[in-house]
Enzyme design. Structure first.
Site, short mmCIF file in Angstrom:
data_model
loop_
_atom_site.label_atom_id
_atom_site.label_comp_id
_atom_site.label_asym_id
_atom_site.label_seq_id
_atom_site.Cartn_x
_atom_site.Cartn_y
_atom_site.Cartn_z
N LYS A 182 0.85 -1.18 0.00
CA LYS A 182 0.00 0.00 0.00
C LYS A 182 0.89 1.24 0.00
CE LYS A 182 -3.69 -2.27 2.69
NZ LYS A 182 -4.96 -2.19 1.99
N LYS A 240 -13.37 -8.04 12.64
CA LYS A 240 -14.42 -8.04 11.61
C LYS A 240 -15.71 -7.50 12.20
CE LYS A 240 -11.75 -10.37 8.77
NZ LYS A 240 -10.96 -9.63 7.79
N HIS A 251 -0.06 -8.68 8.56
CA HIS A 251 -0.08 -7.26 8.21
C HIS A 251 0.36 -6.30 9.32
CE1 HIS A 251 -2.00 -8.99 4.85
NE2 HIS A 251 -3.22 -9.05 5.33
N GLU A 277 -12.44 -3.46 10.68
CA GLU A 277 -13.07 -3.68 9.38
C GLU A 277 -14.58 -3.85 9.60
OE1 GLU A 277 -10.37 -6.07 6.46
OE2 GLU A 277 -10.41 -7.18 8.32
#
Ligand code: BG6
Length: 487
Positions: A185, A329, A243, A219
């Site tokens: 990214k 999540k 990550h 997220e």
């Protein structure tokens, strides 16, 4: 067609062997990414051989590729670009075996001008990775090749060591590219630019001036069809080991001796070596209510869909500075931030009630969205009589530069780097193994999962974990909206 600066792409044409070619990642990211790289001319020549368990022919693969571009490509697909891309596709069902794969690669190489290189991309579940590696060995496709591996790179120290040993039976370490798409990214690379291209912040980038750091990646999405995979994985293995720790290393590493792969990997690995073991007492594991009712999930599942933890890097720069990491999540918002809280002044001469310190410490915040943003918050005087203080901020948004169209999607950037043999943004066997090592206590004795309602920020105990500090998210003050005029 855009004018491509020299040195951006690989020197040689590429034959891409894409395992898992009909899978979710291939459809969402890899096929659209390869299409973009090929159609803007970043690759001097490219043929793609799809491989998967599906017993389909090349026409069916082309149809699938076209529908994935229509659904997921952020860019317009012209007829001419599509025709060229479609012609570069081939397909071999896994069941056809090594000889058929070899024949397809030979055909592809003959169709390309001059010398070429092979890029094997393993977009397959862990259980299928080693069989694919062995197939490549059997087909004699190791020479002139590089192999891109998707996570998970093992599930603990022993499995990671064993996976790496078996990989090394076929491929040399310098042929192996372990991909962590967060490092592809733009804003992740911008951390390196920000830190090492400027003299301003590096002098205060240490325990004397920084109070704590947060890396927060909530997220909103649930698991969709991924529950089966996720049930075996959980948030820690899916997001933290891959990550979040990688981002942490960019944030925390020492200046490398050169902006080159070996010095950068070495500095990242030194951060991992200095990490203290993750203690179960410093971890909150959560699971959203309703997860256990999903297809493929054990009704008594203890898999975490949320994790928050505190960890430490025990070196001269960072000893005693807590790093708080969180991801999950079905949370209230989707965000990806690194937030650095600076120490407060030693003494305040501002009168009681002036508002100094009332809104937390000064923060430097990086937003890791594709269009990166940065903000530096500080106290300033509110206009008018007396001395009342407000939290103000300086903000930068890449949107405002007019260059946002040049951003390469993370996978595109990393595929291109792997084709060029540039390992700067890839992870090493040593780094991964060390991360599993510091995870051992947590994996062996994980704290129980606590339920949290969907659309929340996780279980209540996240506040005790971070006390006396507070989570930056949800932001009290929103990011400034991008300036549509781009100035
Ligand atoms: C993947 C994880 O690697 O990264 C997913 O497996 C996660 O669970 C995803 O949703 C997040 O990536 P991004 O680029 O959408 O932030």
């Amino acid at each position: 067609m855009a004018k491509i600066p020299p040195g951006v792409g690989p020197r040689f044409p590429q034959v891409v062997v894409l395992f898992g070619a009909t899978g979710d990642l291939a459809r969402r990211k890899l096929l659209p990414g390869l299409f973009h790289l090929a159609s803007v001319g970043f690759i001097p020549g490219c043929r793609i051989i799809g491989v998967s368990l599906d017993d389909i022919d090349v026409e069916a693969f082309r149809t699938l590729a076209r529908s994935s571009l229509d659904e997921f490509s952020a860019r317009k697909v012209t007829d001419a670009d599509w025709a060229a891309f479609a012609a570069s596709l081939d397909y071999v069902p896994l069941g056809a075996g090594a000889a058929a794969l070899r024949a397809a690669v030979d055909r592809a190489e003959q169709a390309l001008p001059g010398e070429s290189r092979r890029l094997h991309y393993l977009s397959v579940p862990p259980s299928a990775a080693l069989p694919a590696v062995r197939l490549l060995g059997e087909a004699g496709l190791v020479e002139r090749s590089r192999i891109v591996m998707e996570k998970p790179f093992g599930t603990d120290l022993a499995s990671a060591v064993s996976l790496n040993t078996k990989l090394h039976d076929v491929f040399a370490e310098d042929q192996i590219f372990r991909i962590d798409h967060f490092l592809g990214k733009e804003p992740a690379q911008n951390i390196l630019a920000f830190r090492f291209a400027n003299g301003l912040f590096e002098p205060i980038w240490n325990r004397n001036f920084i109070d704590h750091v947060q890396i927060d990646v909530p997220e909103t999405l649930g698991l969709g069809k991924r529950s089966g995979f996720y049930e075996q994985t959980g948030a820690y293995r899916d997001m933290v080991v891959t990550h979040l720790f990688q981002i942490l290393a960019f944030m925390a590493m020492e200046p490398p001796t050169a902006l080159e792969p070996a010095p950068i990997s070495e500095e990242k690995n030194k951060v991992f070596r200095s990490m203290l073991p993750i203690l179960p007492a410093n971890v909150v594991r959560g699971q959203y209510t309703g997860y256990r009712d999903e297809e493929g999930v054990d009704p008594q599942s203890e898999t975490e869909t949320f994790i928050a933890l505190k960890c430490f890097i025990d070196n001269w720069r960072w000893a005693g500075v807590p790093f708080f990491l969180r991801t999950g999540k079905k949370m209230a918002e989707g965000q990806r931030i690194i937030s650095i809280a600076f120490r407060e002044p030693p003494k305040s001469m501002f009168p009681a009630g002036s508002g100094v310190g009332a809104q937390g410490p000064d923060h430097l915040t990086f937003d890791l969205a594709d269009a990166s943003k940065m903000s530096l918050s500080f106290y300033g005087k509110r206009p008018g009589p007396g001395m009342r203080l407000d939290k103000l901020s300086l903000q930068f948004a890449m949107h405002d530069t007019g260059l946002i169209g040049d951003v390469l999607e993370a996978y595109e950037r990393l595929i291109l780097d792997a084709m060029r043999g540039d390992r700067t943004l890839f992870t090493t066997a040593e780094g991964i193994e060390r991360l599993w090592e510091v995870s051992t206590q947590l994996l062996e004795a994980p704290p129980p999962v606590r339920l949290y309602p969907p659309n929340s920020w996780g279980p209540k105990s996240i506040h005790q974990l971070i006390a006396p500090h507070a989570w930056r998210l949800p932001f009290e003050r929103a990011w400034r909206a991008p300036n549509p005029a781009g100035n």
